[in-house]
Design a protein around this motif. Structure first.
Motif, PDB file in Angstrom:
ATOM      1  N   LEU A 186      -3.916   7.963  -8.199  1.00  0.00           N
ATOM      2  CA  LEU A 186      -5.229   7.381  -7.961  1.00  0.00           C
ATOM      3  C   LEU A 186      -5.267   6.660  -6.617  1.00  0.00           C
ATOM      4  N   ALA A 187      -4.230   5.869  -6.332  1.00  0.00           N
ATOM      5  CA  ALA A 187      -4.174   5.174  -5.045  1.00  0.00           C
ATOM      6  C   ALA A 187      -4.069   6.168  -3.896  1.00  0.00           C
ATOM      7  N   ALA A 188      -3.312   7.232  -4.084  1.00  0.00           N
ATOM      8  CA  ALA A 188      -3.190   8.242  -3.030  1.00  0.00           C
ATOM      9  C   ALA A 188      -4.524   8.929  -2.764  1.00  0.00           C
ATOM     10  N   ASP A 189      -5.293   9.192  -3.813  1.00  0.00           N
ATOM     11  CA  ASP A 189      -6.587   9.856  -3.639  1.00  0.00           C
ATOM     12  C   ASP A 189      -7.622   8.921  -3.019  1.00  0.00           C
ATOM     13  N   LEU A 190      -7.579   7.643  -3.386  1.00  0.00           N
ATOM     14  CA  LEU A 190      -8.580   6.708  -2.887  1.00  0.00           C
ATOM     15  C   LEU A 190      -8.272   6.217  -1.473  1.00  0.00           C
ATOM     16  N   VAL A 247       0.832  -1.208   0.000  1.00  0.00           N
ATOM     17  CA  VAL A 247       0.000   0.000   0.000  1.00  0.00           C
ATOM     18  C   VAL A 247       0.864   1.255   0.000  1.00  0.00           C
ATOM     19  N   GLY A 248       1.954   1.254   0.772  1.00  0.00           N
ATOM     20  CA  GLY A 248       2.828   2.424   0.793  1.00  0.00           C
ATOM     21  C   GLY A 248       3.443   2.711  -0.567  1.00  0.00           C
ATOM     22  N   THR A 249       3.868   1.663  -1.266  1.00  0.00           N
ATOM     23  CA  THR A 249       4.422   1.846  -2.606  1.00  0.00           C
ATOM     24  C   THR A 249       3.360   2.341  -3.579  1.00  0.00           C
ATOM     25  N   ALA A 250       2.166   1.784  -3.473  1.00  0.00           N
ATOM     26  CA  ALA A 250       1.087   2.208  -4.370  1.00  0.00           C
ATOM     27  C   ALA A 250       0.736   3.674  -4.154  1.00  0.00           C
ATOM     28  N   ILE A 251       0.656   4.117  -2.912  1.00  0.00           N
ATOM     29  CA  ILE A 251       0.312   5.514  -2.637  1.00  0.00           C
ATOM     30  C   ILE A 251       1.407   6.458  -3.135  1.00  0.00           C
ATOM     31  N   ALA A 252       2.670   6.044  -2.982  1.00  0.00           N
ATOM     32  CA  ALA A 252       3.770   6.895  -3.422  1.00  0.00           C
ATOM     33  C   ALA A 252       3.911   6.944  -4.933  1.00  0.00           C
ATOM     34  N   ARG A 253       3.457   5.890  -5.629  1.00  0.00           N
ATOM     35  CA  ARG A 253       3.673   5.807  -7.072  1.00  0.00           C
ATOM     36  C   ARG A 253       2.434   6.157  -7.897  1.00  0.00           C
ATOM     37  N   SER A 254       1.268   6.135  -7.273  1.00  0.00           N
ATOM     38  CA  SER A 254       0.032   6.331  -8.027  1.00  0.00           C
ATOM     39  C   SER A 254      -0.815   7.427  -7.395  1.00  0.00           C
TER      40      SER A 254
END
Length: 272
Positions: free
Chosen positions: A90-94, A81-88
């Motif tokens: 969309l993931a950071a917004d959701l 999840v941390g990698t997804a939020i830092a790289r995306s």
């Protein structure tokens, strides 16, 4: 680590034990009341008696199993999840707003939720342990991935590498030092919460046994439980740190470089 440093660490531990033995054996009562504390000898005798019985090792096994299961889940989820939020974006917004709302809630406050949500206490304790370690791993991974230089990624893309190659060859290896910093914090928080959860809703475990000793006023048993918790926490934290050092051996080591005064190169300048 040098022999001198090891000796110094052992000496500090021995001094603490000696001070404990002195204060409790003399029943010192100067604002802090040591007359009700068990001595080091009483605690050692109780530990020797319990170490030869099955229930002690059974409780230790239950606590270790809960820690390993919950921490492993938190590590996988936190890094993902941390990698997804830092790289995306969309993931950071959701996920970002929801996780920021949940992050300040202490994991031990989730005990009622775990009791209502899971069919058994065992699953609830693992859930609390996972929740305790998840956020330190998540935050450290997010910051470590965000801090990576884009030059490395651009170099891989220039040589024809895809997103998967960038992720596994650049992002995750580059973020490993920060990730293991979060893992080291997470394992310590996990022990705090698993012991608290065992005290509240557990049936077995070091925390459960320590609370039972307190309810029957067995203070040497309480200190045996505390010492066991401290030893287990130190061992697991050391295992995480050593694993991190092995996986990041490619990092440059800090070597002290002596500063030498520069000498004039040409003989004519030596007298200047």
């Amino acid at each position: 680590m040098t022999a001198r440093r090891r000796l110094l660490r052992l000496a500090s531990l021995a001094a603490a034990l000696a001070a404990w033995q002195l204060l409790t054996s003399l029943d010192v009562n100067l604002w802090l009341r040591f007359e009700q504390f068990p001595t080091v000898g009483e605690v050692a005798s109780t530990f020797a008696d319990r170490a030869t019985t099955g229930p002690y090792w059974q409780d230790l096994g239950f606590s270790l199993r809960r820690i390993v299961t919950g921490f492993a889940l938190a590590s996988v989820l936190g890094v993902t999840v941390g990698t997804a939020i830092a790289r995306s974006r969309l993931a950071a917004d959701l996920l970002g707003p929801l996780l920021e709302v949940l992050r300040p809630i202490p994991a031990i406050a989730l005990v009622p939720v775990a009791i209502l949500l899971f069919p058994s206490n065992e699953q609830g304790i693992v859930f609390i342990t996972c929740a305790a370690a998840f956020f330190p791993v998540l935050v450290s991974t997010r910051h470590a991935v965000s801090a990576l230089s884009p030059v490395w990624e651009e170099a891989v893309l220039t040589m024809g590498g895809g997103r998967a190659r960038v992720l596994f060859s650049v992002v995750l290896p580059g973020a490993l030092p920060g990730i293991f910093g979060g893992l080291s914090v997470g394992i310590g928080v996990s022990w705090i919460c698993v012991i608290s959860a065992e005290m509240i809703s557990g049936e077995y475990g070091v925390g459960y046994r320590t609370w039972q000793d307190y309810t029957v006023v067995d203070y040497p048993g309480v200190f045996v439980g505390m010492a066991t918790i401290g030893a287990l926490g130190w061992l697991t934290s050391t295992a995480v740190e050593r694993t991190g050092r092995r996986l990041t051996r490619w990092l440059p080591s800090r070597v002290a470089v002596p500063v030498v005064a520069a000498r004039p190169k040409f003989p004519a300048l030596r007298g200047a």
